[in-house]
Motif scaffolding. Structure first.
Motif, PDB file in Angstrom:
ATOM      1  N   UNK A 108       8.385  -6.833  -6.966  1.00 31.26           N
ATOM      2  CA  UNK A 108      10.110  -6.860  -7.834  1.00 31.26           C
ATOM      3  C   UNK A 108      11.119  -7.134  -6.021  1.00 31.26           C
ATOM      4  N   UNK A 109      10.719  -6.750  -5.136  1.00 32.15           N
ATOM      5  CA  UNK A 109      11.839  -6.569  -4.042  1.00 32.15           C
ATOM      6  C   UNK A 109      11.595  -8.285  -3.615  1.00 32.15           C
ATOM      7  N   UNK A 110      10.949  -9.020  -3.569  1.00 28.95           N
ATOM      8  CA  UNK A 110      10.507 -10.385  -3.506  1.00 28.95           C
ATOM      9  C   UNK A 110      11.550 -10.987  -4.189  1.00 28.95           C
ATOM     10  N   UNK A 111      11.387 -10.321  -5.599  1.00 29.44           N
ATOM     11  CA  UNK A 111      11.588 -11.429  -6.684  1.00 29.44           C
ATOM     12  C   UNK A 111      13.523 -11.309  -7.029  1.00 29.44           C
ATOM     13  N   UNK A 170       1.418  -1.206  -0.158  1.00 32.99           N
ATOM     14  CA  UNK A 170      -0.118   0.010   0.114  1.00 32.99           C
ATOM     15  C   UNK A 170       0.750   1.268  -0.512  1.00 32.99           C
ATOM     16  N   UNK A 171       2.429   1.057   0.148  1.00 33.44           N
ATOM     17  CA  UNK A 171       3.131   2.500   0.251  1.00 33.44           C
ATOM     18  C   UNK A 171       2.880   2.423  -1.307  1.00 33.44           C
ATOM     19  N   UNK A 172       4.041   3.959  -1.697  1.00 29.42           N
ATOM     20  CA  UNK A 172       4.260   4.180  -2.789  1.00 29.42           C
ATOM     21  C   UNK A 172       4.579   3.204  -3.759  1.00 29.42           C
ATOM     22  N   UNK A 173       5.142   2.591  -3.470  1.00 29.25           N
ATOM     23  CA  UNK A 173       5.956   1.766  -5.149  1.00 29.25           C
ATOM     24  C   UNK A 173       5.039   0.576  -5.480  1.00 29.25           C
ATOM     25  N   UNK A 174       3.975   0.416  -4.666  1.00 29.89           N
ATOM     26  CA  UNK A 174       2.456  -0.429  -4.938  1.00 29.89           C
ATOM     27  C   UNK A 174       3.765  -1.640  -4.194  1.00 29.89           C
ATOM     28  N   UNK A 175       1.400  -2.953  -5.069  1.00 30.11           N
ATOM     29  CA  UNK A 175       2.514  -4.051  -4.968  1.00 30.11           C
ATOM     30  C   UNK A 175       3.517  -3.831  -6.228  1.00 30.11           C
ATOM     31  N   UNK A 178       3.096 -13.900  -2.391  1.00 31.78           N
ATOM     32  CA  UNK A 178       2.826 -14.991  -2.583  1.00 31.78           C
ATOM     33  C   UNK A 178       3.503 -15.669  -4.482  1.00 31.78           C
ATOM     34  N   UNK A 179       3.147 -14.695  -5.439  1.00 32.36           N
ATOM     35  CA  UNK A 179       3.252 -16.180  -6.647  1.00 32.36           C
ATOM     36  C   UNK A 179       4.851 -15.404  -7.191  1.00 32.36           C
ATOM     37  N   UNK A 180       5.137 -14.032  -6.452  1.00 31.11           N
ATOM     38  CA  UNK A 180       7.557 -13.957  -6.822  1.00 31.11           C
ATOM     39  C   UNK A 180       7.611 -14.551  -5.821  1.00 31.11           C
ATOM     40  N   UNK A 181       7.127 -14.962  -5.053  1.00 28.06           N
ATOM     41  CA  UNK A 181       8.464 -15.790  -3.477  1.00 28.06           C
ATOM     42  C   UNK A 181       8.295 -17.048  -4.629  1.00 28.06           C
ATOM     43  N   UNK A 182       6.731 -17.766  -4.687  1.00 28.19           N
ATOM     44  CA  UNK A 182       6.867 -19.443  -5.533  1.00 28.19           C
ATOM     45  C   UNK A 182       7.953 -19.180  -6.473  1.00 28.19           C
ATOM     46  N   UNK A 183       7.461 -18.042  -7.428  1.00 29.66           N
ATOM     47  CA  UNK A 183       8.647 -18.182  -8.450  1.00 29.66           C
ATOM     48  C   UNK A 183       9.907 -17.726  -8.159  1.00 29.66           C
ATOM     49  N   UNK A 198      13.987 -21.799   4.182  1.00 35.28           N
ATOM     50  CA  UNK A 198      12.478 -21.580   3.889  1.00 35.28           C
ATOM     51  C   UNK A 198      12.214 -20.258   3.891  1.00 35.28           C
ATOM     52  N   UNK A 199      10.807 -20.144   3.266  1.00 37.15           N
ATOM     53  CA  UNK A 199      10.525 -18.252   2.472  1.00 37.15           C
ATOM     54  C   UNK A 199       8.991 -18.467   3.338  1.00 37.15           C
ATOM     55  N   UNK A 200       8.508 -17.039   4.358  1.00 31.91           N
ATOM     56  CA  UNK A 200       7.349 -17.056   4.478  1.00 31.91           C
ATOM     57  C   UNK A 200       7.059 -15.876   3.961  1.00 31.91           C
ATOM     58  N   UNK A 201       5.748 -15.318   3.339  1.00 39.25           N
ATOM     59  CA  UNK A 201       5.236 -13.988   3.540  1.00 39.25           C
ATOM     60  C   UNK A 201       3.948 -13.677   4.138  1.00 39.25           C
ATOM     61  N   UNK A 202       3.759 -12.338   5.079  1.00 38.43           N
ATOM     62  CA  UNK A 202       2.787 -12.610   4.891  1.00 38.43           C
ATOM     63  C   UNK A 202       1.373 -11.658   4.135  1.00 38.43           C
ATOM     64  N   UNK A 203       1.664 -11.398   3.136  1.00 36.44           N
ATOM     65  CA  UNK A 203       1.257 -10.208   2.045  1.00 36.44           C
ATOM     66  C   UNK A 203       0.738 -11.306   0.505  1.00 36.44           C
ATOM     67  N   UNK A 204      -0.298 -10.948   0.532  1.00 35.06           N
ATOM     68  CA  UNK A 204      -1.003 -11.704  -0.620  1.00 35.06           C
ATOM     69  C   UNK A 204      -0.736 -11.372  -1.906  1.00 35.06           C
TER      70      UNK A 204
END
Lengths: 377, 377
Positions: free
Chosen positions: A217-220, A207-212, A244-249, A235-241
């Motif tokens: 991008x940060x996760x990737x 929800x910050x200035x760079x948005x989703x 999830x896709x970038x984490x898995x990829x 093991x990686x885990x993220x709290x935000x919806x």
């Protein structure tokens, strides 16, 4: 000019009238059965496909005995419409139970209004957004996901996969939500017990200035860096919806582990990250799980990726509907934890962990057993 | 605008139709909706009565600013917040029944007056852009409201009441049940007519407000409000303090909105602490527009009729949509499309109507000029 406008207005009216009358014949007739009915209130597919499909499955299973209505997509602004839809169900004396899932804001008021009208009706709420205490007082039964308990199960899955470190991606806004910070503390505690190093990383707020895109991008970029420093057994885990896709990829590319999406289920994260087309599989969780497993194994992630094999909201709706039919006939006691668990396991066809969230009430929370993709290979 | 003597023989039927096109269009859709939805007439009547009791007062609070030329007051959201503050305090001190509601009103009025004065000042600085400014003020005040009730309660403001506060002891719960003054006004005097419960006391309050507004327009202040609404420059020349009059209008509207919100919430029985106030602005404004009001003219009749039509359409349209389409969610999309589509059409017809009136007025004066010129020749 005047005439033209009048003509346009009249034409509009005529078109609307013809549309309405013309379609009138296709209306679905409900009622006419002597046996009682139950009502299910869900969102439309634009709010949550799982719930809508679950209600459809129940309509298929019981035909006219299940009446399915939807609440407004814009439920925050149209609570009166939502309440109206619930009381409309209650106005039909044949309806003996109402299931609301998800319990969007306005549920408490709607339950009150129904109770004003009738006291011979069962009220059931799945995945409530409002305060559990308030809902627990008004509903006959409520079922929700057990976030705090997941603080124990997720590190356990990571351990089973062979992880030595656990990386938790979140950001301050999320960690100020009591449930999420409680869960984070539980992660830390459990990891310590099992000898896993717990690492907290702050990602940009979507929800910050760079948005989703900024978060994604940060996760990737960050996951490969973490693998470089800590090795592949993390093991990686993220709290935000949106993570999830970038984490898995990224985890698949870098070779690390991904024990569970933030809101687990076959439809969450994996199909998008792996490019799986779920068309033709809507509602069939088994088929979706098989497609994911095939893809994960092909990409070398066997034994390192997991999720719940059940779409929880679907299971909740289906179980509550079955329980409603039994409870109205007096065949089941809604305060019987074992009966609730058995019903949920039957619907999910998987192991479920149900516990009472608030003592002395029928407010239950639940987690499902996980499935590790390609673990047998 | 209303009396156009150039038409020989007074009003023609087409003229009448055109001037009331919006309510007539809505009425037509409502009748169709009632027929198609196949709902029980008693249910519709009961739902309508309870929604009117809930909404009328709030909608009527919009009238005074329109008269004073401030347009539709989106800042009634601020008044609603004041009303909620009163109710929250009354619930905190467990003040029961009508006394609780009275305390809530007494507490919220000074807050509403203060908010009204500040909004009035801001709108005086933003002449000609009052509507969008008042909408933005609503968003701004919402931030302030969140700051106070999520952060300051329990830290800066010493409150300790687990019933209405989060478990952490800071901030209010998202859902607060009005345990002590729920339905207090509605149940004060209830009459059952043809199987429909009618909250006479609530309607009594609404009637008192209608008479009050009528009386106000007969007073000197009322005349000043009208004068300012018609032409600020002329009013100023006539010795009216324009700025002060506009602020008075905003104060009255905000105070009425706060009382309106209290009536609304005592009927709901539950406050959604952080979003109950957000819902009322758009719905109230849509209602009054449906009744035939415009940005420049609104009467008590517009408010009463508009709310009736708007709520009636929203009661029947979900079911009507569902029966027409034979699918729960398409019914919902259909409802949104029809409901909001008609409001858009209403606004279109308004601007048409205005344009035509202006055109014919200028044509009229041109004709007069021509006649004068020929007369002089």
């Amino acid at each position: 000019m005047n005439r033209l406008r009048n003509a346009v207005v009249l034409l509009l009216l005529a078109v609307l009238a013809v549309t309405m009358v013309g379609c009138g014949g296709n209306g679905e007739e409900t009622g006419g059965e002597s046996s009682f009915k139950i009502g299910i209130v869900t969102g439309t597919v634009s709010q949550g496909e799982d719930e809508y499909r679950a209600a459809e499955i129940m309509v298929e299973r019981y035909g006219d005995r299940v009446v399915h209505v939807t609440y407004p997509d814009n439920f925050m602004q149209e609570q009166e419409t939502f309440i109206g839809r619930v009381t409309e169900l209650a106005a039909d004396p044949d309806i003996k139970a109402i299931i609301i899932c998800q319990g969007v804001p306005g549920t408490a008021a709607a339950l009150d209004k129904v109770r004003e009208m009738r006291d011979d009706i069962l009220l059931m709420v799945g995945v409530g957004h409002e305060d559990p205490q308030v809902i627990a007082e008004k509903a006959d039964i409520a079922v929700d996901r057990d976030e705090v308990e997941r603080g124990r199960t997720i590190p356990e899955i990571a351990k089973e996969m062979g992880a030595t470190k656990f990386i938790h991606y979140s950001f301050p806004r999320h960690l100020s939500i009591p449930l999420l910070s409680q869960r984070r503390d539980r992660f830390k505690e459990e990891c310590e017990k099992m000898g896993i190093e717990f690492i907290e990383i702050s990602a940009p707020d979507p929800m910050g200035p760079d948005g989703i895109p900024g978060t994604q991008k940060f996760i990737l970029e960050d996951v490969p860096l973490q693998v470089q420093t800590h090795g592949k057994d993390i093991a990686v885990f993220g709290t935000n919806l949106s993570m999830q896709e970038p984490l898995i990829r990224a985890a698949l590319d870098a070779g690390c582990m991904f024990p569970e999406p933030c809101s687990p289920g076959p439809t969450m994260g994996y199909p998008g990250a792996l490019g799986i087309d779920v068309e033709g599989m809507s509602g069939d969780m088994k088929a979706i799980m098989d497609a994911i497993e095939e893809e994960i194994i092909a990409k070398g992630g066997a034994g390192r990726f997991a999720t719940w094999p059940v779409a929880l909201n679907m299971t909740i709706i289906q179980s509550l509907a079955e329980l409603a039919f039994q409870a109205v006939e007096g065949k089941v006691d809604l305060s019987d934890l074992d009966a609730i668990t058995a019903q949920m396991e039957k619907e999910a066809d998987s192991e479920m962990l149900v516990r009472r969230y608030l003592d002395g009430t029928n407010y239950y929370v639940v987690i499902a057993g996980s499935y590790i993709f390609g673990a047998d290979n | 605008m209303r009396k156009r003597f150039q038409l020989k023989g007074g009003f023609s039927a087409a003229d009448l139709l055109r001037q009331n096109a919006v309510p007539i269009l809505f009425l037509f859709m409502c009748i169709l909706g009632v027929i198609v939805s196949g709902q029980n007439i008693r249910y519709i009547a009961q739902e309508l009565v309870s929604r009117l009791a809930r909404n009328w007062f709030l909608v009527l609070s919009l009238i005074i600013p329109v008269t004073a030329g401030l347009g539709l007051n989106f800042a009634i959201v601020l008044g609603a917040m004041a009303g909620q503050v009163g109710l929250i305090v009354a619930t905190h001190y467990k003040i029961p029944g009508l006394l609780g509601l009275s305390v809530a009103v007494v507490l919220s009025v000074p807050i509403a007056v203060l908010l009204g004065i500040s909004v009035g000042h801001v709108l005086n600085l933003a002449r000609g852009r009052e509507m969008i400014t008042s909408m933005m003020l609503g968003f701004f005040a919402n931030g302030l409201y969140l700051l106070v009730f999520l952060f300051m309660v329990g830290t800066v403001i010493p409150v300790d009441n687990p019933e209405i506060m989060l478990d952490s002891g800071v901030g209010l719960r998202g859902t607060i049940e009005l345990k002590y003054c729920k339905y207090a006004l509605d149940n004060l005097l209830k009459v059952r007519l043809f199987g429909v419960n009618i909250p006479v006391a609530t309607f009594g309050v609404v009637i008192a407000l209608c008479l009050g507004i009528r009386w106000l327009y007969k007073t000197k202040l009322g005349q000043e409000l009208r004068a300012v609404g018609q032409d600020m420059a002329v009013a100023s020349v006539a010795g009216i303090n324009v700025d002060r009059t506009r602020i008075t209008a905003m104060v009255m509207s905000t105070v009425l909105a706060s009382i309106g919100q209290i009536i609304f919430l005592q009927n709901m029985g539950v406050i959604n602490t952080f979003n109950s106030h957000e819902q009322i602005g758009t719905v109230a404004i849509a209602s009054i527009l449906v009744g035939g009001a415009s940005v420049t003219s609104a009467t008590v009749g517009h408010g009463l009729a508009g709310t009736l039509l708007f709520q009636l359409l929203f009661i029947v349209s979900p079911s009507a949509g569902q029966r027409l389409m034979g699918n729960a969610q398409v019914g919902e999309f259909f409802r949104v499309f029809i409901g909001y589509g008609i409001i858009a059409v209403a606004l279109l017809i308004h601007s048409w109507e205005r344009k035509v009136s202006l055109e014919s007025a200028s044509r009229q004066s041109a004709l007069k000029g021509q006649a004068k010129a020929t007369g002089n020749m």
